[in-house]
Design a protein around this motif. Structure first.
Motif, PDB file in Angstrom:
ATOM      1  N   LYS A 112      53.586  38.963  33.620  1.00 50.30           N
ATOM      2  CA  LYS A 112      53.663  38.248  34.900  1.00 50.30           C
ATOM      3  C   LYS A 112      53.487  39.200  36.083  1.00 50.30           C
ATOM      4  O   LYS A 112      53.121  38.784  37.179  1.00 50.30           O
ATOM      5  CB  LYS A 112      54.949  37.445  35.007  1.00 50.30           C
ATOM      6  N   GLN A 165      51.057  41.085  36.478  1.00 53.78           N
ATOM      7  CA  GLN A 165      49.648  41.014  36.876  1.00 53.78           C
ATOM      8  C   GLN A 165      49.438  39.940  37.951  1.00 53.78           C
ATOM      9  O   GLN A 165      48.686  40.133  38.897  1.00 53.78           O
ATOM     10  CB  GLN A 165      48.767  40.705  35.657  1.00 53.78           C
ATOM     11  N   SER A 174      48.602  40.705  41.960  1.00 53.48           N
ATOM     12  CA  SER A 174      47.459  40.012  42.555  1.00 53.48           C
ATOM     13  C   SER A 174      47.880  39.262  43.809  1.00 53.48           C
ATOM     14  O   SER A 174      47.192  39.284  44.828  1.00 53.48           O
ATOM     15  CB  SER A 174      46.857  39.016  41.568  1.00 53.48           C
ATOM     16  N   LEU A 182      40.518  33.998  42.530  1.00 54.54           N
ATOM     17  CA  LEU A 182      40.225  35.415  42.307  1.00 54.54           C
ATOM     18  C   LEU A 182      41.131  35.996  41.228  1.00 54.54           C
ATOM     19  O   LEU A 182      40.692  36.777  40.385  1.00 54.54           O
ATOM     20  CB  LEU A 182      40.393  36.210  43.603  1.00 54.54           C
ATOM     21  N   ARG A 209      39.043  37.354  38.173  1.00 52.93           N
ATOM     22  CA  ARG A 209      38.847  38.803  38.201  1.00 52.93           C
ATOM     23  C   ARG A 209      39.945  39.587  37.488  1.00 52.93           C
ATOM     24  O   ARG A 209      39.732  40.727  37.082  1.00 52.93           O
ATOM     25  CB  ARG A 209      38.742  39.301  39.656  1.00 52.93           C
ATOM     26  N   ILE A 210      41.119  39.008  37.368  1.00 51.64           N
ATOM     27  CA  ILE A 210      42.235  39.747  36.773  1.00 51.64           C
ATOM     28  C   ILE A 210      42.649  39.160  35.426  1.00 51.64           C
ATOM     29  O   ILE A 210      42.744  39.872  34.424  1.00 51.64           O
ATOM     30  CB  ILE A 210      43.456  39.757  37.738  1.00 51.64           C
ATOM     31  N   PRO A 216      39.403  38.556  32.309  1.00 51.93           N
ATOM     32  CA  PRO A 216      38.950  39.709  31.523  1.00 51.93           C
ATOM     33  C   PRO A 216      40.019  40.202  30.537  1.00 51.93           C
ATOM     34  O   PRO A 216      39.687  40.613  29.425  1.00 51.93           O
ATOM     35  CB  PRO A 216      38.674  40.785  32.586  1.00 51.93           C
ATOM     36  N   GLN A 217      41.282  40.147  30.953  1.00 51.67           N
ATOM     37  CA  GLN A 217      42.347  40.602  30.060  1.00 51.67           C
ATOM     38  C   GLN A 217      42.548  39.614  28.924  1.00 51.67           C
ATOM     39  O   GLN A 217      42.843  39.993  27.789  1.00 51.67           O
ATOM     40  CB  GLN A 217      43.656  40.765  30.833  1.00 51.67           C
ATOM     41  N   PHE A 246      38.903  49.164  27.251  1.00 53.61           N
ATOM     42  CA  PHE A 246      39.580  49.663  28.456  1.00 53.61           C
ATOM     43  C   PHE A 246      40.392  50.918  28.192  1.00 53.61           C
ATOM     44  O   PHE A 246      41.558  51.014  28.559  1.00 53.61           O
ATOM     45  CB  PHE A 246      40.491  48.589  29.068  1.00 53.61           C
ATOM     46  N   GLU A 247      39.793  51.854  27.492  1.00 54.27           N
ATOM     47  CA  GLU A 247      40.506  53.117  27.292  1.00 54.27           C
ATOM     48  C   GLU A 247      39.571  54.269  27.531  1.00 54.27           C
ATOM     49  O   GLU A 247      38.364  54.099  27.440  1.00 54.27           O
ATOM     50  CB  GLU A 247      41.078  53.199  25.877  1.00 54.27           C
TER      51      GLU A 247
END
Lengths: 248, 219
Positions: B119, B121, B125, B134, B138-139, B142-143, B218-219
């Motif tokens: 939460k 995230q 935002s 958005l 955008r957040i 993708p995750q 993502f690393e």
């Protein structure tokens, strides 16, 4: 003149009153440390300021504009406009894991602010240098240490050019040996006259950097004063008891 | 077993496999976004919308896909009054059935993906001034994609194999031609050939998803 005015803030979760009539002002260039035992309402108070919590009564005025007055909130777009003057740094960083360090810094102003990309990039380069992570611009958060993550989180908040920066226990999730590098960054901001409210358990830091300390317990402000007075000569019994426990 | 015989059964089967591949792409391209919309509907603060979406997912996941396909191909045209407007080409009807069914499964996968997102995230935002749109695009998306990729890959492999259900509604596809050859030539070789073709398709799919997973590390 006060840049943040908080008056009679009330907040309850069901029957539990977590904030009872909190009132205090923050002046421009103040660095305020908010201390107190767990569950005293420090974080809830801070989160109310950026509208992450809805309060049940009281007013919050930022830079002369109230986004909640006597418990009544302004229109959503006004709340957004007024709270955008504040940046927030979280205990658990909350960096965006799918973006690199540089993207974490640049995406928010790109999406939210009407600003040329060149000036955004210039600012991110400058901030990365300031937090000492120029060489980590293309790293993903997963490959950073906790201290590095929190430094990036501070830079990300600064990218939005806030007038006030709020810190919610910025070092509580870090290994002890990593807290120093984060506190150094906050100290440097204090020297640049950044207005800040820092909820913290780091008494040494509060003493050294803050120009005012607020001690909260059980949803109330028990005592407030300059660190030199509050830490050496606390007036209230509860403050004394808390300090003797945490300064050991 | 001559090479000529082998090619003579392989060619129609590969043509049938085109149907399989076509159905696969239509189903995946339409049902993935539709599934995400369903997830949003389930999470909607409008109780009615949420209940309808939950009911839909329950029915679609709680009944056999074959039953749904038969209903759309042969059942709907039998309805009084509206039935005559519900006569579709068999392949089109099958596509509708697959999309409606798989959207429900993808919705459940995405719901799980959303649950895994911290939460913090959403809070970060919000404080940075992102709108809901958005934040979602955008957040969160993708995750969510990264978390759900293995489950989506798994579901896609199931989809490839489920295309064999076209056989039941008499759309000529891979399995149909295999079965025809088996009956005509009295040999089980075509079944093995069909199996090999399915294996090749799922292998390609597995590699594609492995590639996508690498990109979303993502690393």
């Amino acid at each position: 003149m006060a840049i943040v005015e908080i008056s009679n803030l009330k907040k309850s979760f069901g029957k539990l009153d977590v904030l009872k009539q909190i009132t205090f002002d923050v002046n421009k260039n103040d660095v305020i440390a908010v201390i107190g035992p767990s569950g005293s309402g420090k974080s809830t108070m801070l989160r109310s300021l950026v509208h992450l919590e809805e309060i049940n009564g009281g007013s919050i005025t930022i830079d002369g504009e109230a986004f909640v007055k006597d418990g009544v909130y302004a229109k959503p777009q006004d709340i957004k406009k007024i709270t955008s003057k504040m940046g927030m740094v979280f205990q658990h960083f909350n960096l965006f894991p799918h973006l690199t360090v540089k993207e974490n810094l640049e995406l928010p102003p790109k999406l939210v602010k009407n600003e040329p990309v060149a000036s955004i990039q210039q600012r991110s380069t400058e901030l990365l240098r300031k937090i000492g992570l120029t060489n980590h611009a293309d790293f993903y958060p997963a490959n950073l240490s906790g201290g590095q993550k929190q430094r990036v989180a501070i830079a990300r908040a600064l990218m939005m050019n806030p007038e006030i920066l709020l810190f919610d226990e910025p070092t509580s999730a870090l290994d002890p040996e990593l807290t120093g590098e984060v506190l150094e960054v906050i100290k440097a901001l204090a020297q640049e006259q950044m207005t800040m409210i820092v909820v913290t358990h780091e008494m040494g830091f509060a003493r050294e950097v803050a120009n005012r300390v607020i001690f909260m317990d059980n949803g109330e402000i028990i005592e407030t004063g300059h660190p030199s007075e509050l830490f050496t000569n606390p007036q209230n019994e509860r403050t004394k008891a808390f300090l003797s426990r945490s300064l050991k | 077993m001559s090479l000529e015989y082998f090619t003579s059964i392989l060619v129609p089967m590969l043509e049938g496999a085109q149907m399989t591949v076509l159905l696969f792409f239509i189903a995946i391209i339409v049902s993935v976004p539709l599934g995400f919309l369903l997830t949003l509907a389930v999470k909607s603060s409008f109780k009615l919308v949420s209940l309808l979406a939950q009911g839909y997912i329950y029915v679609m996941r709680g009944t056999p896909l074959l039953l749904q396909l038969l209903l759309i191909c042969f059942g709907l045209p039998m309805l009084p009054v509206v039935g005559e407007y519900l006569v579709f080409d068999r392949f089109v009807a099958a596509c509708i059935g697959f999309v409606l069914n798989y959207a429900a499964y993808f919705a459940e996968i995405f719901r799980g993906g959303l649950l895994s997102i911290d939460k913090g995230q959403y809070e970060a935002s919000k404080v940075l001034g992102f709108s809901k749109w958005l934040t979602t695009t955008r957040i969160i998306l993708p995750q969510m994609v990264r978390v759900t990729l293995p489950a989506i890959a798994n579901e896609s492999v199931t989809l490839v194999k489920d295309t064999a259900l076209l056989y039941a509604v008499a759309v000529p596809e891979l399995l149909h031609f295999a079965q025809t050859a088996v009956n005509r030539d009295f040999t089980i070789v075509p079944f093995f050939v069909a199996g090999m073709i399915y294996l090749v398709m799922t292998l390609v799919l597995t590699f594609i998803f492995k590639g996508i997973e690498r990109r979303y590390k993502f690393e």
